[in-house]
Design a protein around this motif. Sequence first.
Motif, PDB file in Angstrom:
ATOM      1  N   ALA A  22       0.835  -1.202   0.000  1.00  0.00           N
ATOM      2  CA  ALA A  22       0.000   0.000   0.000  1.00  0.00           C
ATOM      3  C   ALA A  22       0.870   1.253   0.000  1.00  0.00           C
ATOM      4  N   SER A  23       1.945   1.236   0.787  1.00  0.00           N
ATOM      5  CA  SER A  23       2.848   2.392   0.850  1.00  0.00           C
ATOM      6  C   SER A  23       3.639   2.567  -0.438  1.00  0.00           C
ATOM      7  N   ALA A  24       3.912   1.466  -1.127  1.00  0.00           N
ATOM      8  CA  ALA A  24       4.717   1.517  -2.353  1.00  0.00           C
ATOM      9  C   ALA A  24       4.043   2.333  -3.452  1.00  0.00           C
ATOM     10  N   ALA A  25       2.745   2.503  -3.367  1.00  0.00           N
ATOM     11  CA  ALA A  25       2.036   3.315  -4.357  1.00  0.00           C
ATOM     12  C   ALA A  25       2.542   4.756  -4.373  1.00  0.00           C
ATOM     13  N   ALA A  26       3.227   5.174  -3.311  1.00  0.00           N
ATOM     14  CA  ALA A  26       3.788   6.530  -3.257  1.00  0.00           C
ATOM     15  C   ALA A  26       4.808   6.755  -4.361  1.00  0.00           C
ATOM     16  N   MET A  27       5.445   5.688  -4.825  1.00  0.00           N
ATOM     17  CA  MET A  27       6.452   5.846  -5.882  1.00  0.00           C
ATOM     18  C   MET A  27       5.792   6.334  -7.172  1.00  0.00           C
ATOM     19  N   TYR A  28       4.748   5.672  -7.589  1.00  0.00           N
ATOM     20  CA  TYR A  28       4.066   6.085  -8.814  1.00  0.00           C
ATOM     21  C   TYR A  28       3.366   7.425  -8.615  1.00  0.00           C
ATOM     22  N   ARG A  29       2.816   7.642  -7.407  1.00  0.00           N
ATOM     23  CA  ARG A  29       2.210   8.938  -7.098  1.00  0.00           C
ATOM     24  C   ARG A  29       3.226  10.054  -7.282  1.00  0.00           C
ATOM     25  N   ARG A  54      10.603  13.792  -2.065  1.00  0.00           N
ATOM     26  CA  ARG A  54       9.781  14.166  -0.905  1.00  0.00           C
ATOM     27  C   ARG A  54       8.524  13.295  -0.830  1.00  0.00           C
ATOM     28  N   THR A  55       7.836  13.123  -1.957  1.00  0.00           N
ATOM     29  CA  THR A  55       6.614  12.304  -1.961  1.00  0.00           C
ATOM     30  C   THR A  55       6.929  10.859  -1.609  1.00  0.00           C
ATOM     31  N   MET A  56       8.064  10.365  -2.103  1.00  0.00           N
ATOM     32  CA  MET A  56       8.457   8.992  -1.760  1.00  0.00           C
ATOM     33  C   MET A  56       8.731   8.868  -0.265  1.00  0.00           C
ATOM     34  N   ARG A  57       9.490   9.819   0.296  1.00  0.00           N
ATOM     35  CA  ARG A  57       9.790   9.776   1.738  1.00  0.00           C
ATOM     36  C   ARG A  57       8.510   9.844   2.561  1.00  0.00           C
ATOM     37  N   GLU A  58       7.592  10.718   2.163  1.00  0.00           N
ATOM     38  CA  GLU A  58       6.317  10.836   2.877  1.00  0.00           C
ATOM     39  C   GLU A  58       5.543   9.523   2.826  1.00  0.00           C
ATOM     40  N   GLY A  59       5.747   8.724   1.778  1.00  0.00           N
ATOM     41  CA  GLY A  59       5.090   7.432   1.650  1.00  0.00           C
ATOM     42  C   GLY A  59       5.809   6.310   2.365  1.00  0.00           C
ATOM     43  N   GLY A  60       6.950   6.606   2.987  1.00  0.00           N
ATOM     44  CA  GLY A  60       7.662   5.594   3.755  1.00  0.00           C
ATOM     45  C   GLY A  60       8.897   5.030   3.091  1.00  0.00           C
ATOM     46  N   LEU A  97      12.733  -0.945  -4.916  1.00  0.00           N
ATOM     47  CA  LEU A  97      11.880  -0.755  -6.078  1.00  0.00           C
ATOM     48  C   LEU A  97      12.433   0.375  -6.930  1.00  0.00           C
ATOM     49  N   ILE A  98      12.208   0.280  -8.244  1.00  0.00           N
ATOM     50  CA  ILE A  98      12.598   1.329  -9.178  1.00  0.00           C
ATOM     51  C   ILE A  98      11.399   1.631 -10.067  1.00  0.00           C
ATOM     52  N   ASP A  99      11.355   2.852 -10.585  1.00  0.00           N
ATOM     53  CA  ASP A  99      10.285   3.216 -11.505  1.00  0.00           C
ATOM     54  C   ASP A  99      10.716   4.444 -12.288  1.00  0.00           C
ATOM     55  N   ASN A 100      10.016   4.713 -13.361  1.00  0.00           N
ATOM     56  CA  ASN A 100      10.313   5.887 -14.176  1.00  0.00           C
ATOM     57  C   ASN A 100       9.155   6.186 -15.113  1.00  0.00           C
ATOM     58  N   ILE A 101       9.151   7.406 -15.609  1.00  0.00           N
ATOM     59  CA  ILE A 101       8.282   7.781 -16.717  1.00  0.00           C
ATOM     60  C   ILE A 101       9.094   8.654 -17.661  1.00  0.00           C
ATOM     61  N   ALA A 102       8.791   8.552 -18.926  1.00  0.00           N
ATOM     62  CA  ALA A 102       9.427   9.395 -19.940  1.00  0.00           C
ATOM     63  C   ALA A 102       8.386  10.371 -20.452  1.00  0.00           C
TER      64      ALA A 102
END
Length: 124
Positions: A22-29, A54-60, A97-102
């Motif tokens: 549930a917290s991992a959703a912060a990455m895509y957010r 910042r958003t990632m840290r706030e998500g844990g 976890l890793i993620d990206n958008i172009a």
Amino acid sequence: IREADGLAMSSRNVYLDASSRASAAAMYRSLRAAKERIEAGERDPAAVAAGVARTMREGGFDVEYASVVDGGALEAIERIEGIVLIACAGRIGGTRLIDNIALRVAGAEVEETLLMFPEWSRYA
């Protein structure tokens, strides 16, 4: 390719318990928020990257990196324009976890795109 909750599909996702998932959703957010900032006119890559972190840290997340780079050379940029990659990595619940958008940024127009590298043609 993404899971229904926005999490990038990865074999690592099986290591996430329900709370971490549930917290991992912060990455895509964080990536969606970065796109929204750029759509609103932000062109400073450092400011966008700081927002992602910042958003990632706030998500844990324990953030390893958040960056905005040239989408072709994958090198640092001074201004967000052209094809850019917003990339991030971090650990949550012990799982990396890793993620990206172009994005293609042309003036006020911002759209998601896919990165294509000539070397990849051998896999098609």
